[in-house]
Every structure is written in C-alpha cells, then in structure tokens.
Design an enzyme around this catalytic site. Sequence first.
Site, PDB file in Angstrom:
ATOM      1  N   LYS A 195       0.815  -1.016   0.295  1.00  0.00           N
ATOM      2  CA  LYS A 195      -0.483  -0.138   0.205  1.00  0.00           C
ATOM      3  C   LYS A 195       0.857   0.900  -0.283  1.00  0.00           C
ATOM      4  CE  LYS A 195      -3.885  -1.720   2.663  1.00  0.00           C
ATOM      5  NZ  LYS A 195      -4.236  -1.656   1.537  1.00  0.00           N
TER       6      LYS A 195
ATOM      7  N   ARG B 115     -10.822 -11.362   1.477  1.00  0.00           N
ATOM      8  CA  ARG B 115     -11.677 -13.019   0.518  1.00  0.00           C
ATOM      9  C   ARG B 115     -10.568 -14.149   0.218  1.00  0.00           C
ATOM     10  NH1 ARG B 115     -11.568  -9.282  -4.497  1.00  0.00           N
ATOM     11  NH2 ARG B 115     -10.970  -7.746  -3.217  1.00  0.00           N
TER      12      ARG B 115
END
Length: 507
Positions: free
Chosen positions: A280, A355
Amino acid sequence: MNTIPRDFDPIPSTRYQVRVAVVPLKQAADEADALAVPVPMSSAGVEPPEELGTDLAGLESAGFTGKRGQTLVLPRADGPVRVAVGIGDRGEADATLVRDLAAEFARAVPWHKKLAVEVASEDFGVSVADFAQAVTEGVLLARWRYFVGRDAEQPTLESLLIVASDDDTAAAEAGVERGRIVAAACSLGRDLANCPATTLSAVRMAEVAAEVGGAAGLEVEIFDKEQLIAMGCGGILGVNRGSVEPPRMVRLRYQPADPTGRIALIGKGVMYDSGGISLKPSDESHAQMKNDMTGAAAVLASMTALRDLGCTAAVTGYLMCTDNMPSGSAMKLGDVLTMRNGTTVEVLNTDAEGRLVMADALALATEEPVDAIVDIATLTGACLRTFGVEIAGVMGNNSGVVEQLRRAGDSVDEPVWELPLHRSYRSQLDSTIADLTNMGGVNAGSITAALFLEEFIDGKPWAHVDIAGTAQLPAPRTWRNKGATGFGTKLLIEFALRFARPTGGAA
C-alpha cells in the site's frame, strides 16, 4: 517468534465499569453538586423551562437555536450544570434521536464524571425501556476512550443516573441493563479495532477471545498454524506467509437450549494489512490498517452479548486472524492457493487478501448445519468510495437474510445498503491456470469481491457485509468516536436477536 509486549492490555474498557442506575428524582437531587443534566430544546422557538436559568432571548444571543445536536452548557451556582440540547423538529423523534442527543450531551461536558438524564419517553414517542436503553448506549459510547499515553488527568465517566418515577422504574431498569450490555460489547469491539497492530497479534487476539468468550459463556476453540495446515486452509496460510507472527483461527460457539435457528458469522481478522508484495502507499489510509480486523472484532464483541440478552438462535463465529506483510517468504503475484473446499485461486494482487482468509471460514461454515451465513469484513476501497463512512454495503444470495440485516442496521443506527450481486461479472474472476483469481476488473470491486466469496458458501443462504468505509471515522459524530469505530457489533447483535430462518434457498 512472538514480538508482542505481554504487559499491554488491548481491552481496557472491560476493566472499568461505569455505574448506571435508575433513581428517583430526590436521590438525583442529592448528588446535584456533581451532576450535569440535559434540557431538550426544540427548534420551534418556545421559551425554555425556568430550570435552564435563561430565556429564549438569552439562548439566541449565545447562538443556540435548538438545531438537532446543538449544545450549550449553562453552569448554575445552586444546582447541577444544565446543558441545553437541541432536538430539532420533534416530528423526527425516535430511539435513534434519543441515542444521538444523549451522546451530544455527554460530549458537551467531558470533565463531568456524573451525569443524570430524566426519563422523557413520551416526548420522543418511544417506550420507557427503549428510552433508557438509548440514553445508556449514547452516553457510555460517547464517553468511551482508548488512549495509550500519560494523560492521566483526563477524567473518566463514573456514573450515569436515569431519573424515573416509581411507575417507570422497572421498565427503565430493563432498558438500562440492555443498553449497558450492548455498550460494553461495542466498547470491546472498539478497543480491539483501535489497538496498535504491534500489540495485538493474531495470537494475542485468540487469547483475548478465550478470555472474554469464556466469561460470556461461549465455547472457544483456537486453531494454530499446524492445525490450519492439516485442515487445508490455504487462504489464511498463504496470506500469513510474509509475517513473523503465526496465524490463528478462532471458532466461537453460542448454544442456547432448543435453538430457533443456526447462524454462522465470519469475521475478517487481518491484524495489519500492509498489502503484502502489492504494498500500500505510505499515507494515512495505510496507517489505519490496524483496523483491518474490525470484522473479527465485531463478531467476537457481538457474541459476548448473546447470552445476557437472551438470544434464542445458535451462533457459531469464525475469527480469521493473520497479518499481511511483505518479506522474502511472502505470497507472490501469480501464486496459486488451494482453499479449504479444494478451490484453487490464482493470486493477482496480494492486497486482495481479505477474501482469501474469509474463503476458508466460509467453506468450514458450510460443513455444519446452518440456516444463514453472514460474513463481515473491511474488504474493498470501492465500498468506501460508494457509500462513504456512514453506510456499509451488503450483498447476498438470499433476500430474507439481506432484509434482516437491513432492518437490524436501521434499528441500531448501523445502516447497510444493498448492492446487486450481478453474476455476469463473475467472468472477471476467471483464471487460465486455476479455478478463479482473487481480483476482478478495475470497476465494481465490491461486487466482484462478493462474487468471489460466493464461490465458497455451497449454496447456503448467505450475506456479505463490507465495512471498509464505516470502520474508520475522521471526526466524532454523535455516539461514534474518531478513529476505528468497531462498526458491526450492534448490527450483528440485533441480527442474531431477531433472526428468523429465511424461507427458500439461495437466489
């Protein structure tokens, strides 16, 4: 290697209890020298009661108009501090307004350790019990504080008195007790979501779950890395590869006698999300990634309240806990993981890790009898950009489950809004070398993430709640505090308490 300081308490709110009591007016008056009390004022321009110590002109000269949430502190020499609290248009009155106004009142007098609120349920169109519950939640949550430092002079709230007539005492006490339980659960969720990532590892999270879960009557099972390997949980293991901290899966069980339904709750517990190899950017959003375990915090916190609130549904919770870190051993782009149900996943972005850890738990949840599966996760930036910081997204394959979540959110003021589970977008997850990829295209990221999760629920009634936006607030708002919010605890409590087996199968 575990690097977590053992003397750091990640859940300080559980160690301190505010006294909340229902008392008659005379008893509250006896403590007047230490009290602050609210005086609700509408925006209709009516003269205030004499107890406020000023008239309408005086309020207006101070800029107080009765606008919803507006406050004005008015000290008095002969009694408690009075706080004018704007309620706006009385036609909008409900329990949400009561909770919000109680929070604004509590914030207006941050140095007062004793507060009192008189029951005025008829003025707000709610029952005495609902009024007392809303006030209790609003005050306790507004005055919740998580601070790591030397600011020992900051006062804490010591007591909240709910002033009621003899006829209303029993109903008010019932509402106070319910409000106290809900506020305690929410405070626990906030503690966990705000705790610095270095001090709250997956291992420490499991230890907290054992402590608070056991005290709440839950059965707590903790699965370590070797057990997860034996279980074939390739999603959480793949995400964990770059971390020096080992993963943990925690399974919680709440089992009432003769359950009226069976629910599975799955919470994303990425204790810190660097993005992995797909690192990030180094900005404020990256610094907030300690809250990437808010889903797991909400599942744990909500389940600690079920016994004391008399939930009649059986609930099994899964906390999927690991860091997502870059290192020489970290998961790489192009890797293929094999999940608990045998599905193979090609990793196209290591920052789409939530996920992956959720998929293993979803598959495990389908291996037991269940009437509904709900997962909750800080999953996609797309949901933040769609709904902002006040509304969570919800998608699912069963309209009954989605609708129950929507009603629960509206009731407790943790709203969710449905997005379509548009299945033609499923092709965006196709892989040339595995069953699917972990990333869709550049658009509709919230929907393609939900479509990925749907691959692991074996057709069971299911809903997915994306709290990426609501997990963090840039500034206080009513009973919500700045920082990690712990969003989802109240939502899941209410959903479980009201749960009814959905009719029909998956859509």
